[in-house]
Scaffold this motif. Structure first.
Motif, PDB file in Angstrom:
ATOM      1  N   ALA A 146       0.533  -1.460  -0.419  1.00 19.44           N
ATOM      2  CA  ALA A 146      -0.034  -0.002  -0.138  1.00 19.44           C
ATOM      3  C   ALA A 146       0.753   1.316   0.161  1.00 19.44           C
ATOM      4  O   ALA A 146       1.481   1.677   0.991  1.00 19.44           O
ATOM      5  CB  ALA A 146      -1.012  -0.346   1.052  1.00 19.44           C
ATOM      6  N   MET A 147       0.527   2.700  -1.041  1.00 21.65           N
ATOM      7  CA  MET A 147       1.182   3.051  -1.196  1.00 21.65           C
ATOM      8  C   MET A 147       0.514   3.814  -1.378  1.00 21.65           C
ATOM      9  O   MET A 147      -0.672   4.364  -2.424  1.00 21.65           O
ATOM     10  CB  MET A 147       2.844   3.395  -2.353  1.00 21.65           C
ATOM     11  CG  MET A 147       3.532   2.089  -1.808  1.00 21.65           C
ATOM     12  SD  MET A 147       4.600   1.597  -2.759  1.00 21.65           S
ATOM     13  CE  MET A 147       5.922   2.652  -2.823  1.00 21.65           C
ATOM     14  N   GLY A 148       0.467   5.545  -1.072  1.00 17.50           N
ATOM     15  CA  GLY A 148       0.178   7.158  -1.983  1.00 17.50           C
ATOM     16  C   GLY A 148       1.201   7.766  -0.771  1.00 17.50           C
ATOM     17  O   GLY A 148       2.181   8.217  -0.426  1.00 17.50           O
ATOM     18  N   ALA A 149       0.212   9.332  -1.473  1.00 22.07           N
ATOM     19  CA  ALA A 149       0.537  10.581  -0.961  1.00 22.07           C
ATOM     20  C   ALA A 149      -1.119  11.478  -0.193  1.00 22.07           C
ATOM     21  O   ALA A 149      -1.415  11.482  -1.376  1.00 22.07           O
ATOM     22  CB  ALA A 149       1.292  10.766  -1.790  1.00 22.07           C
ATOM     23  N   LEU A 202      -2.712   1.665  -4.790  1.00 23.51           N
ATOM     24  CA  LEU A 202      -1.578   2.927  -5.130  1.00 23.51           C
ATOM     25  C   LEU A 202      -3.014   4.295  -4.712  1.00 23.51           C
ATOM     26  O   LEU A 202      -3.665   3.782  -4.880  1.00 23.51           O
ATOM     27  CB  LEU A 202      -1.221   3.571  -5.593  1.00 23.51           C
ATOM     28  CG  LEU A 202      -0.298   2.139  -6.302  1.00 23.51           C
ATOM     29  CD1 LEU A 202       0.432   3.086  -8.392  1.00 23.51           C
ATOM     30  CD2 LEU A 202       0.990   2.836  -5.956  1.00 23.51           C
ATOM     31  N   ALA A 203      -2.889   5.156  -3.449  1.00 21.91           N
ATOM     32  CA  ALA A 203      -3.339   6.188  -2.839  1.00 21.91           C
ATOM     33  C   ALA A 203      -3.244   7.169  -3.473  1.00 21.91           C
ATOM     34  O   ALA A 203      -2.398   7.965  -2.590  1.00 21.91           O
ATOM     35  CB  ALA A 203      -4.274   5.798  -1.915  1.00 21.91           C
ATOM     36  N   THR A 204      -3.692   7.967  -4.475  1.00 21.89           N
ATOM     37  CA  THR A 204      -3.266   9.186  -5.198  1.00 21.89           C
ATOM     38  C   THR A 204      -3.892   9.931  -5.752  1.00 21.89           C
ATOM     39  O   THR A 204      -5.047  10.018  -6.270  1.00 21.89           O
ATOM     40  CB  THR A 204      -1.826   8.890  -4.953  1.00 21.89           C
ATOM     41  OG1 THR A 204      -0.622  10.327  -5.281  1.00 21.89           O
ATOM     42  CG2 THR A 204      -1.821   8.233  -6.912  1.00 21.89           C
ATOM     43  N   HIS A 205      -2.997  11.275  -6.538  1.00 23.37           N
ATOM     44  CA  HIS A 205      -3.919  11.837  -7.845  1.00 23.37           C
ATOM     45  C   HIS A 205      -3.433  11.604  -8.316  1.00 23.37           C
ATOM     46  O   HIS A 205      -2.523  11.064  -8.831  1.00 23.37           O
ATOM     47  CB  HIS A 205      -3.695  13.119  -7.773  1.00 23.37           C
ATOM     48  CG  HIS A 205      -4.336  14.587  -6.375  1.00 23.37           C
ATOM     49  ND1 HIS A 205      -5.514  14.488  -6.586  1.00 23.37           N
ATOM     50  CD2 HIS A 205      -3.555  14.992  -5.476  1.00 23.37           C
ATOM     51  CE1 HIS A 205      -5.809  15.232  -5.948  1.00 23.37           C
ATOM     52  NE2 HIS A 205      -5.103  15.673  -4.885  1.00 23.37           N
TER      53      HIS A 205
END
Length: 365
Positions: A146-149, A202-205
């Protein structure tokens, strides 16, 4: 697949010709069932598809059911003609192969006058049958990356992302999470090459823009981006990525040069299934849907069924935000929100805007 999952599936080809709509249905029997609807020529069909998207995504309509008229018309054209055959074959999962211009249709929002289609069927969108991985591998007892910004240089913050990642990687599933400065292309590649993660989240724009593939991107930390034309270089076709979750805006949108956007290209690059969105999604709505999705993923054999259950829980008003908490129907029913969202009140995540834009692309299994 029916033997391994206990669920009967069908493939539905939707062809929008200038003079008529053509539906081709394949069930277990293998014999094509062909229906034509003269009333729904391409122009009329596209007008109603656009109307449905506008009615669902217009912020002024969040507390109305203005979407029902186009949702019912599309159901009458796309589903009703094959309903008898679906019932006769005990179909529970539908794989749609859509003609150009229809791939951003929120199929989950189609309505028969009494129910949404997701109250009866699990759904997936397939770029083509030839690109699909037809092997079945259960996801239980697997690891998630789980990766994101949550902070950006040129985009608005996403304060729900840290909660989303922690919830997924440490409460709902098991795995590793990396946030903000750890969300780089090098780190993503190193992690996927070093460890076998069947699920990548992936949690992001992100945004899919028409024209050259290099116009479209998934935003990483700082100014770094994954461009659409670089997706193949991630090497996921050499790994065993069963499910890629793109918890970001408009990642399933596409044009004729890149069918189904990032999601379609990820499937072509070797990822079996992709969960992505076809419009700009809300931060809190995404958190609600993702929490529900992972809550149900462990107790179903079909990924698209986990998505259906998550959408159904939101539709039924079982997912709400109140008093600084996200309250859902899954295993971990309460998630405490970060301070930036503590004052948010939203008891209407039942509107299709919050859940119908998410689509399973590729294999539903």
């Amino acid at each position: 697949m029916a033997n391994q999952t206990g669920k009967e599936s069908a493939v539905v080809y939707i062809n929008a010709y200038p003079e008529q709509l053509q539906i081709i249905l394949y069930t277990r029997s293998g014999q094509p069932i062909i229906k034509t609807i003269a009333e729904a020529n391409r122009q009329k069909l596209m007008e109603v598809v656009l109307e449905l998207r506008l009615q669902i995504t217009d912020p002024n309509n969040r507390y109305t059911d203005s979407y029902l008229s186009p949702a019912q018309k599309l159901y009458d054209w796309l589903i009703a003609p094959i309903l008898a055959e679906l019932k006769a074959a005990n179909i529970e999962t539908l794989l749609f192969s859509m003609d150009e211009g229809l791939r951003t249709l929120p199929i989950a929002a189609l309505h028969d006058g009494e129910q949404f289609i997701i109250e009866k069927y699990s759904l997936s969108l397939i770029p083509s049958v030839s690109l699909m991985d037809a092997n079945y591998r259960p996801l239980q007892d697997t690891q998630v990356l789980a990766m994101g910004a949550s902070e950006f240089v040129e985009h608005k913050p996403l304060p729900a992302v840290p909660v989303e990642l922690e919830n997924i990687a440490q409460r709902l599933w098991q795995g590793d999470m990396f946030l903000n400065e750890d969300f780089t292309l090098d780190h993503l590649v190193i992690q996927t090459e070093s460890y076998s993660y069947p699920i990548i989240h992936l949690a992001t724009h992100a945004d899919f823009l028409p024209g050259k593939a290099s116009n479209s991107y998934i935003q990483l930390w700082g100014t770094e981006q994954i461009k659409l034309d670089k997706m193949r270089e991630l090497g996921w076709n050499e790994s065993t990525v069963e499910l890629l979750v793109l918890s970001a805006c408009r990642t399933a949108l596409g044009d004729r040069n890149a069918e189904l956007g990032f999601a379609g290209l990820a499937v072509a690059a070797g990822v079996k299934s992709v969960l992505a969105s076809v419009w700009y999604v809300s931060d809190e709505g995404t958190l609600g849907l993702m929490t529900e999705f992972y809550s149900h993923l462990n107790d179903t054999k079909i990924k698209a069924e986990a998505l259906r259950r998550a959408q159904f829980a939101m539709l039924r008003g079982k997912v709400v935000i109140a008093e600084g908490e996200l309250r859902g129907s899954g295993v971990h029913r309460v998630v405490v929100l970060p301070s930036a969202l503590a004052n948010l009140e939203n008891d209407n995540l039942s509107h299709p805007y919050y859940w119908a834009g998410f689509t399973m692309v590729g294999s539903p299994w």
